[in-house]
Design a protein around this motif. Structure first.
Motif, PDB file in Angstrom:
ATOM      1  N   THR A 235      -4.856  12.937   2.135  1.00 55.66           N
ATOM      2  CA  THR A 235      -3.166  13.138   1.231  1.00 55.66           C
ATOM      3  C   THR A 235      -2.872  11.637   1.776  1.00 55.66           C
ATOM      4  O   THR A 235      -1.754  11.318   1.349  1.00 55.66           O
ATOM      5  CB  THR A 235      -2.562  14.343   1.775  1.00 55.66           C
ATOM      6  OG1 THR A 235      -2.959  15.548   1.315  1.00 55.66           O
ATOM      7  CG2 THR A 235      -1.222  14.881   1.986  1.00 55.66           C
ATOM      8  N   LEU A 236      -2.824  11.951   3.140  1.00 58.56           N
ATOM      9  CA  LEU A 236      -2.124   9.977   3.333  1.00 58.56           C
ATOM     10  C   LEU A 236      -2.774   8.870   2.952  1.00 58.56           C
ATOM     11  O   LEU A 236      -1.945   8.311   2.711  1.00 58.56           O
ATOM     12  CB  LEU A 236      -2.787   9.917   5.375  1.00 58.56           C
ATOM     13  CG  LEU A 236      -2.253  11.402   6.640  1.00 58.56           C
ATOM     14  CD1 LEU A 236      -3.160  10.842   7.497  1.00 58.56           C
ATOM     15  CD2 LEU A 236      -1.073  10.854   6.331  1.00 58.56           C
ATOM     16  N   VAL A 237      -3.915   9.053   2.691  1.00 57.41           N
ATOM     17  CA  VAL A 237      -4.361   7.513   1.622  1.00 57.41           C
ATOM     18  C   VAL A 237      -3.571   7.625   0.665  1.00 57.41           C
ATOM     19  O   VAL A 237      -3.732   7.002  -0.197  1.00 57.41           O
ATOM     20  CB  VAL A 237      -6.215   7.952   1.266  1.00 57.41           C
ATOM     21  CG1 VAL A 237      -5.858   6.963   0.122  1.00 57.41           C
ATOM     22  CG2 VAL A 237      -6.418   7.389   2.096  1.00 57.41           C
ATOM     23  N   GLU A 238      -2.665   8.694  -0.426  1.00 51.22           N
ATOM     24  CA  GLU A 238      -2.421   8.957  -1.337  1.00 51.22           C
ATOM     25  C   GLU A 238      -0.759   8.609  -1.068  1.00 51.22           C
ATOM     26  O   GLU A 238      -0.185   7.633  -1.973  1.00 51.22           O
ATOM     27  CB  GLU A 238      -2.330  10.795  -2.458  1.00 51.22           C
ATOM     28  CG  GLU A 238      -3.572  10.656  -2.843  1.00 51.22           C
ATOM     29  CD  GLU A 238      -3.908   9.989  -4.031  1.00 51.22           C
ATOM     30  OE1 GLU A 238      -2.948   9.712  -4.874  1.00 51.22           O
ATOM     31  OE2 GLU A 238      -4.331   9.137  -3.921  1.00 51.22           O
ATOM     32  N   LEU A 239      -0.330   9.130  -0.176  1.00 55.46           N
ATOM     33  CA  LEU A 239       1.191   8.621   0.441  1.00 55.46           C
ATOM     34  C   LEU A 239       0.837   6.944   0.703  1.00 55.46           C
ATOM     35  O   LEU A 239       1.368   6.262   0.059  1.00 55.46           O
ATOM     36  CB  LEU A 239       1.629   8.913   2.005  1.00 55.46           C
ATOM     37  CG  LEU A 239       2.733   9.043   2.018  1.00 55.46           C
ATOM     38  CD1 LEU A 239       3.511   9.144   1.202  1.00 55.46           C
ATOM     39  CD2 LEU A 239       2.857   9.310   3.977  1.00 55.46           C
ATOM     40  N   LEU A 240       0.017   6.505   1.282  1.00 52.95           N
ATOM     41  CA  LEU A 240      -0.494   4.613   1.001  1.00 52.95           C
ATOM     42  C   LEU A 240       0.115   4.373  -0.237  1.00 52.95           C
ATOM     43  O   LEU A 240       0.487   3.479  -0.521  1.00 52.95           O
ATOM     44  CB  LEU A 240      -1.535   4.927   1.827  1.00 52.95           C
ATOM     45  CG  LEU A 240      -1.290   3.081   1.837  1.00 52.95           C
ATOM     46  CD1 LEU A 240      -0.711   2.619   2.978  1.00 52.95           C
ATOM     47  CD2 LEU A 240      -2.655   2.612   2.502  1.00 52.95           C
ATOM     48  N   VAL A 241      -1.170   5.645  -1.476  1.00 50.39           N
ATOM     49  CA  VAL A 241      -1.626   4.614  -2.628  1.00 50.39           C
ATOM     50  C   VAL A 241       0.163   4.669  -3.281  1.00 50.39           C
ATOM     51  O   VAL A 241       0.609   3.715  -3.869  1.00 50.39           O
ATOM     52  CB  VAL A 241      -2.428   5.025  -3.169  1.00 50.39           C
ATOM     53  CG1 VAL A 241      -2.429   5.277  -5.283  1.00 50.39           C
ATOM     54  CG2 VAL A 241      -4.102   4.852  -2.952  1.00 50.39           C
ATOM     55  N   ALA A 242       0.714   5.362  -3.162  1.00 53.53           N
ATOM     56  CA  ALA A 242       2.374   6.062  -3.810  1.00 53.53           C
ATOM     57  C   ALA A 242       3.130   4.437  -3.596  1.00 53.53           C
ATOM     58  O   ALA A 242       3.546   4.425  -4.109  1.00 53.53           O
ATOM     59  CB  ALA A 242       2.501   7.010  -4.004  1.00 53.53           C
ATOM     60  N   VAL A 243       3.118   4.140  -2.056  1.00 53.87           N
ATOM     61  CA  VAL A 243       4.124   2.940  -1.639  1.00 53.87           C
ATOM     62  C   VAL A 243       3.412   1.731  -2.754  1.00 53.87           C
ATOM     63  O   VAL A 243       3.975   1.446  -2.885  1.00 53.87           O
ATOM     64  CB  VAL A 243       4.288   3.016  -0.108  1.00 53.87           C
ATOM     65  CG1 VAL A 243       4.748   1.909  -0.156  1.00 53.87           C
ATOM     66  CG2 VAL A 243       4.779   4.115   0.258  1.00 53.87           C
ATOM     67  N   LEU A 244       2.103   1.554  -2.424  1.00 52.73           N
ATOM     68  CA  LEU A 244       1.758   0.556  -2.596  1.00 52.73           C
ATOM     69  C   LEU A 244       1.452  -0.140  -3.844  1.00 52.73           C
ATOM     70  O   LEU A 244       2.055  -1.051  -4.783  1.00 52.73           O
ATOM     71  CB  LEU A 244       0.070   0.435  -2.276  1.00 52.73           C
ATOM     72  CG  LEU A 244      -0.704  -1.630  -2.554  1.00 52.73           C
ATOM     73  CD1 LEU A 244      -0.493  -1.931  -1.805  1.00 52.73           C
ATOM     74  CD2 LEU A 244      -1.892  -0.484  -1.958  1.00 52.73           C
ATOM     75  N   GLN A 245       1.377   1.525  -5.153  1.00 56.11           N
ATOM     76  CA  GLN A 245       1.294   0.857  -6.525  1.00 56.11           C
ATOM     77  C   GLN A 245       3.200   0.588  -7.075  1.00 56.11           C
ATOM     78  O   GLN A 245       3.075  -0.020  -8.385  1.00 56.11           O
ATOM     79  CB  GLN A 245       1.473   2.352  -7.189  1.00 56.11           C
ATOM     80  CG  GLN A 245      -0.674   3.284  -6.942  1.00 56.11           C
ATOM     81  CD  GLN A 245      -1.166   1.504  -7.386  1.00 56.11           C
ATOM     82  OE1 GLN A 245      -0.847   0.937  -9.073  1.00 56.11           O
ATOM     83  NE2 GLN A 245      -2.121   1.057  -7.245  1.00 56.11           N
ATOM     84  N   ALA A 246       3.862   1.316  -6.482  1.00 56.96           N
ATOM     85  CA  ALA A 246       5.662   1.128  -6.139  1.00 56.96           C
ATOM     86  C   ALA A 246       5.075  -0.199  -6.197  1.00 56.96           C
ATOM     87  O   ALA A 246       6.260  -1.311  -6.646  1.00 56.96           O
ATOM     88  CB  ALA A 246       6.284   1.829  -5.697  1.00 56.96           C
ATOM     89  N   TYR A 247       5.510  -1.168  -5.292  1.00 58.26           N
ATOM     90  CA  TYR A 247       5.500  -2.125  -4.998  1.00 58.26           C
ATOM     91  C   TYR A 247       4.571  -3.283  -5.266  1.00 58.26           C
ATOM     92  O   TYR A 247       5.128  -4.070  -5.845  1.00 58.26           O
ATOM     93  CB  TYR A 247       4.678  -2.308  -3.562  1.00 58.26           C
ATOM     94  CG  TYR A 247       5.033  -3.640  -2.365  1.00 58.26           C
ATOM     95  CD1 TYR A 247       6.095  -4.097  -2.311  1.00 58.26           C
ATOM     96  CD2 TYR A 247       3.985  -4.418  -2.896  1.00 58.26           C
ATOM     97  CE1 TYR A 247       6.241  -5.785  -1.831  1.00 58.26           C
ATOM     98  CE2 TYR A 247       4.208  -5.847  -2.391  1.00 58.26           C
ATOM     99  CZ  TYR A 247       5.422  -6.607  -1.889  1.00 58.26           C
ATOM    100  OH  TYR A 247       6.052  -8.095  -1.302  1.00 58.26           O
TER     101      TYR A 247
END
Length: 265
Positions: A235-247
């Motif tokens: 879940t923490l990884v996916e939260l990071l991925v969510a922000v990173l992919q938007a950026y």
């Protein structure tokens, strides 16, 4: 997650069905062009929350900003100063800043739904929305190139890079055509979709295994604890991925516009 099934008649664990996870049945207007499934509903909720937050934060901006206003302004400033103005310059950047900000926050909010309880799936986990966003970026960088550099210069730079011996254009021009007008939008869409789809399936697998070990076996088994912690870690990884992919999506969009408006490559 969703109403997945993790057991069968033999009482063993079975992984969740991918079709049921990614292509859920219709909730409203089944069989019509306006059919709304769980994924479509999540997208609508993400857009509604995004609009609501921006309206609350910016409807009456204050000199001493509120916490929400500060958060929104920090996100806007990060993309404006760190990406758009840095790559395009202030003069050109101001023209395309509204679109790039829309892309960033739209992708971000649709990504984050993947880790929000009761929603539990990203609006970008299916190809439809990433493809729409990629097509919009495709139109944006072509429009920017024609507007800023002129149609002749834009297509010349895109298809006939300078400094190349003319016989090589026979081989190079078709490659540049495919790369610029086919690979760019497809890679944008696929990169976004695959990251969010794989992350969603990993979360479903972790938490369905936890439900099996804790529920069906009715014990606090070691495997249950491991899969539970695995689910929280993912879940923490996916939260990071969510922000990173938007950026990354906003960064690549800006990069494509930068290449389009250049007078010479």
């Amino acid at each position: 997650m969703t109403g997945f099934s993790f057991t069968s008649g033999d009482g063993g664990f079975h992984a969740p069905n991918i079709d049921e996870e990614l292509f859920p049945p219709a909730l409203l207007f089944d069989g019509t062009p306006f059919e709304i499934s769980r994924v479509i509903l999540v997208r609508l909720i993400a857009v509604a929350i995004l609009l609501l937050l921006f309206w609350i934060a910016l409807r009456r901006p204050k000199i001493v900003p509120t916490k929400l206003q500060s958060l929104v302004e920090m996100g806007v400033g990060m993309i404006r100063d760190g990406v758009v103005f840095d790559m395009l310059g202030e003069r050109i950047g101001k023209k395309y800043l509204p679109y790039i900000l829309t892309v960033f926050f739209g992708v971000l909010f649709m990504n984050i739904t993947g880790v929000i309880p009761l929603l539990n799936i990203s609006g970008n986990a299916l190809m439809g929305m990433p493809l729409v966003l990629a097509i919009c970026t495709y139109v944006a960088f072509i429009y920017a190139g024609i507007r800023e550099a002129g149609a002749g210069t834009f297509f010349k730079n895109a298809l006939f890079p300078s400094g190349v011996p003319w016989p090589l254009y026979i081989l190079l021009t078709p490659i540049e055509l495919v790369n610029t007008f086919v690979v760019r939008p497809l890679s944008l869409a696929l990169r976004l979709m695959l990251n969010l789809m794989v992350g969603h399936l990993l979360l479903v697998l972790c938490f369905s295994a936890t439900a099996f070990f804790f529920g069906m076996l009715n014990v606090w088994s070691t495997m249950g604890i491991l899969t539970l912690f695995g689910g929280f870690f993912m879940t923490l990884v996916e939260l990071l991925v969510a922000v990173l992919q938007a950026y990354v999506f906003a960064l690549l969009t800006t990069s494509y516009i930068q290449l389009s408006v250049a007078k010479e490559h």
